[in-house]
Design an enzyme around this catalytic site. Structure first.
Site, mmCIF file in Angstrom:
data_model
loop_
_atom_site.group_PDB
_atom_site.id
_atom_site.type_symbol
_atom_site.label_atom_id
_atom_site.label_comp_id
_atom_site.label_asym_id
_atom_site.label_seq_id
_atom_site.Cartn_x
_atom_site.Cartn_y
_atom_site.Cartn_z
ATOM 1 N N SER A 274 0.845 -1.193 0.000
ATOM 2 C CA SER A 274 0.000 0.000 0.000
ATOM 3 C C SER A 274 0.877 1.239 0.000
ATOM 4 O O SER A 274 2.058 1.183 0.351
ATOM 5 C CB SER A 274 -0.898 0.013 1.240
ATOM 6 O OG SER A 274 -0.139 0.358 2.406
ATOM 7 N N ASP A 275 0.315 2.369 -0.395
ATOM 8 C CA ASP A 275 1.018 3.625 -0.158
ATOM 9 C C ASP A 275 0.815 4.009 1.306
ATOM 10 O O ASP A 275 0.085 3.359 2.045
ATOM 11 C CB ASP A 275 0.521 4.719 -1.110
ATOM 12 C CG ASP A 275 1.591 5.759 -1.406
ATOM 13 O OD1 ASP A 275 2.513 5.929 -0.580
ATOM 14 O OD2 ASP A 275 1.524 6.406 -2.458
ATOM 15 N N TRP A 276 1.457 5.077 1.711
ATOM 16 C CA TRP A 276 1.526 5.474 3.123
ATOM 17 C C TRP A 276 0.121 5.600 3.732
ATOM 18 O O TRP A 276 -0.637 6.496 3.411
ATOM 19 C CB TRP A 276 2.280 6.798 3.229
ATOM 20 C CG TRP A 276 2.558 7.261 4.617
ATOM 21 C CD1 TRP A 276 1.669 7.827 5.480
ATOM 22 C CD2 TRP A 276 3.807 7.209 5.306
ATOM 23 N NE1 TRP A 276 2.284 8.139 6.668
ATOM 24 C CE2 TRP A 276 3.605 7.772 6.588
ATOM 25 C CE3 TRP A 276 5.083 6.757 4.968
ATOM 26 C CZ2 TRP A 276 4.635 7.894 7.529
ATOM 27 C CZ3 TRP A 276 6.101 6.878 5.907
ATOM 28 C CH2 TRP A 276 5.881 7.433 7.161
ATOM 29 N N GLU A 277 -0.217 4.645 4.612
ATOM 30 C CA GLU A 277 -1.491 4.630 5.336
ATOM 31 C C GLU A 277 -2.708 4.652 4.409
ATOM 32 O O GLU A 277 -3.808 5.018 4.829
ATOM 33 C CB GLU A 277 -1.567 5.794 6.345
ATOM 34 C CG GLU A 277 -0.533 5.677 7.445
ATOM 35 C CD GLU A 277 -0.707 6.709 8.549
ATOM 36 O OE1 GLU A 277 -1.521 7.649 8.375
ATOM 37 O OE2 GLU A 277 -0.033 6.596 9.590
ATOM 38 N N SER A 278 -2.524 4.259 3.156
ATOM 39 C CA SER A 278 -3.658 4.327 2.221
ATOM 40 C C SER A 278 -4.736 3.297 2.545
ATOM 41 O O SER A 278 -5.877 3.438 2.084
ATOM 42 C CB SER A 278 -3.177 4.156 0.782
ATOM 43 O OG SER A 278 -2.655 2.862 0.555
#
Length: 746
Positions: A274-278
């Site tokens: 995932s992207d940052w906290e996505s």
């Protein structure tokens, strides 16, 4: 099985891993059989290196971390790997992730700039340098390349994109992957690459970062998914989900994208992060009510590793216990992560000695200089002014002339401004006492609105033979979360340029920026213009080489430059519409008579005030020489789907100096079961010719080049007539036509 037995099995397996090479499947199967649920979920977790070191050490020791990002202290990374290998129960090494976007310590031009070079070999070599430097410091995984097709310069992250065209983006992405991973990513100096952001992030509504994307299936597949499909086929190690929602479903919970398309139809064997906290951001999207539901949707959709947030760790145990998530899905995610670690050679790596960072090698700095040179796009020229030859006094003005940090560009975490060689410093070094340089920045930084420095800058201009005005935008103004509604030169730069133009001195405008700026008002005030983007560590020497004529600019635009923000989005591969605009149909707003009859104005697709053409088209770029295209030849006028059509042109350097030209091939399908773009880039070659030298440039065309997603969404070509152009930009070239018929299986 009690804890004592589990520990004994783990110690035995860890010893075998250290002592005996095992095949990937054997190793992964063996680990999965003995891993506890806690250890499996640990592999799915990526944590930020900014967390408490003591806490991270304990988590690594307990097998609760699979990856760390944003820790670049080589001693700390070595220490973490030592704990993972020697103190955790199973000895599973860590993935160390970092945004190595356009260089690690030696900073190359931003990706949009390197795409302007149209030089795949240079792009590959630049990524190889970045991989070598990063791996020497302990990093083994980069979150690059970004292959989001971007057609809106308001979007800050266009700086990281190869531009507006899916073919050029694909070729640039493949070159970067070859540079990062090589043929075998376990070899020294190689790291795993990551295709991001999956998918269509570059189409964020209004160019506003993180925003909504709504798109039809055909354009999604032909334009925005095309580079990702190619990189998946080429063996890239990983994918990253995007922040945006796609057709009402956030990418990190989008089963169509991840489970059906990527892991299903494309059979991608790698891992997805995932992207940052996505994952937990899906709550703010309004797609998930809480972190528990976010974990369920992300795992079900196909996200293997969670970046920084902890919904998997916190909620997968209960979801598994309830049967909402199957252990098969978790094991598949763990398997993909372990297999990438195996491909990186981490299980057999020797971590007995600390990492030895090795940066800024002279030959790699030279490569960064050459990459910058070939990325510069000459937008306007006056060969009596540029290159500089006889001038004895030069005024160096502007906020970007001596800005070592700003020339590095966006997404530079590990480069240092102390390594930068600025244009001012390079000019002073190169010219020495032979030319008098009057330096007066005029304004301190690009956003400075003060006029206090104008008088000194104007005085410097008046006593000089020529003015070099280094303008643009600071690095922080482009990149993630830095979208702009107005794309003019920020601060008081426009006023300063106007004041300098009023002196009557010849002006060479050099623009350092992370995106296309609106240049319409500035170009009439200057005699020449070099668009230098953010060129990286070696910006100064590269620019001086071009300014003095020791290098000939050869960059071509990877993105269309609009006349104003009101034309956005504007890209070359647009559709005809039922009423296409033309020079004959366009009526400028100032030419419309008062109370004119409504239907007397042409009624075609254009803006009354800006027309229908861009300021500069995709593929455009001037040189200190001129190239002449002649004698378009085609091996046939009619081909079948079994044939290869060979097309060629004679290219001649008709100017006074050697130069490089990017020869571009465009094709148009005249009629189809669905409407097709007015033209599409299908191939290019960058060639070098001495003055007066001539060569034949040849391209093959096959049925694959003519294929698209037809009305029934099958991929293939259709019979009919095609046009082609070979030239130096998307709006020029010699034109030919041919027809296609079908034989056998289509």
């Amino acid at each position: 099985m009690n804890n004592r037995m589990l520990k004994a099995i783990g110690l035995c397996l860890a010893f075998m891993i250290h002592q005996f090479p095992l095949k990937a499947q054997t190793l992964v199967d063996s680990l999965l059989q003995v891993m506890t649920l806690e250890e499996k979920l640990g592999q799915l977790q990526q944590l930020d290196g900014g967390n408490s070191r003591e806490e991270l050490e304990d988590l690594i020791r307990n097998g609760q971390v699979g990856s760390i990002l944003n820790e670049v202290n080589s001693e700390t990374l070595w220490h973490y790997q030592q704990i993972a290998r020697n103190e955790s129960r199973l000895g599973i090494p860590l993935l160390i992730g970092r945004d190595v976007i356009h260089g690690y310590r030696t900073i190359f031009p931003i990706p949009l700039a390197t795409s302007a070079s149209w030089n795949l070999e240079l792009v590959e070599e630049g990524s190889q340098v970045a991989a070598r430097e990063a791996s020497s410091a302990g990093v083994n995984w980069t979150f690059a390349p970004m292959i989001d097709v971007a057609r809106d310069p308001r979007w800050g992250r266009i700086a990281e994109s190869p531009g507006e065209d899916p073919y050029l983006t694909t070729e640039m992405g493949l070159a970067m992957v070859r540079g990062f991973q090589g043929d075998d990513m376990s070899q020294p100096g190689r790291i795993a690459a990551c295709a991001k952001h999956f998918a269509a992030y570059g189409l964020a509504e209004g160019g506003r970062d993180y925003n909504t994307v709504s798109i039809g299936d055909r354009v999604l597949r032909e334009v925005y998914l095309r580079p990702f499909h190619a990189l998946a086929d080429a063996g890239i190690g990983s994918f990253m989900t995007s922040f945006n929602e796609l057709n009402d479903i956030p990418a990190s919970g989008n089963t169509f994208l991840l489970r059906d398309q990527l892991k299903g139809d494309w059979q991608f064997p790698g891992m997805v992060v995932s992207d940052w906290e996505s994952i937990t951001e899906m709550i703010k999207h309004g797609y998930c009510q809480n972190p528990r539901e976010a974990a369920f949707r992300a795992m079900t959709a196909g996200v293997d590793m969670e970046m920084t947030s902890t919904s998997y760790q916190d909620h997968l145990p209960e979801l598994l216990a309830e049967g909402a998530v199957s252990m098969e899905l978790v094991d598949d995610a763990v398997r993909r992560i372990l297999e990438m670690k195996y491909k990186l050679g981490l299980f057999s790596a020797d971590f007995s000695q600390p990492f030895s960072p090795d940066f800024l090698r002279s030959e790699e700095l030279e490569l960064a200089r050459q990459a910058a040179v070939e990325s510069f796009v000459l937008l306007k020229r006056d060969l009596a002014i540029l290159p500089l030859t006889t001038q004895k006094t030069i005024a160096v003005i502007g906020p970007m002339a001596d800005a070592p940090h700003e020339q590095l560009g966006t997404w530079v975490f590990d480069g240092k401004k102390t390594d930068s060689q600025t244009p001012l410093a390079a000019l002073q070094t190169r010219l020495g006492e032979s030319v008098k340089i009057h330096f007066a920045p005029g304004i301190s930084v690009s956003r400075d609105k003060s006029h206090d420095g104008f008088a000194t800058a104007i005085k410097a201009a008046k006593k000089s033979d020529v003015v070099l005005f280094f303008a643009g935008e600071e690095s922080i103004i482009s990149g993630e979360a830095h979208s702009r509604a107005h794309l003019d030169l920020p601060g008081a730069q426009p006023e300063l340029l106007t004041a300098l133009a009023e002196t009557g001195k010849p002006i060479i405008l050099v623009v350092l920026a992370g995106r296309p700026l609106i240049m319409t008002e500035y170009l009439p005030q200057v005699d020449a213009c070099i668009y230098a983007w953010h060129p990286g560590t070696m910006a100064g020497p590269a620019l001086v080489d071009v300014l003095l004529g020791q290098e000939n600019p050869s960059g071509k635009l990877p993105v269309t430059f609009p006349r104003s923000e009101g034309q956005i989005p504007m890209y070359y591969a647009h559709k005809h519409t039922g009423r296409p605009a033309s020079a004959e149909s366009w009526v400028h707003i100032d030419s419309i008579p008062v109370e004119a009859w409504q239907t007397s104005l042409g009624n075609t697709s254009h803006y009354l005030d800006e027309g229908f053409t861009p300021l500069f088209p995709f593929g455009f770029g001037l040189s200190y020489t001129d190239f002449e295209y002649q004698n378009l030849q085609m091996s046939a006028k009619e081909i079948t789907n079994q044939d290869t059509l060979w097309v060629s042109v004679d290219l001649k350097n008709v100017g006074p100096v050697a130069g490089k030209e990017v020869v571009q091939l465009y094709i148009q399908d005249e009629f189809g079961s669905v409407t097709r773009p007015v033209k599409e880039l299908k191939a290019f070659q960058k060639v070098t010719l001495d003055a007066s030298e001539e060569m034949k440039v040849t391209f093959p065309i096959t049925v694959k080049d003519l294929s698209f997603f037809r009305s029934d969404m099958t991929f293939g070509a259709e019979t009919g007539t095609f046009n082609l152009w070979i030239g130096g930009s998307s709006d020029s070239g010699l034109k030919g036509s041919f027809s296609l018929s079908m034989e056998g299986d289509i």
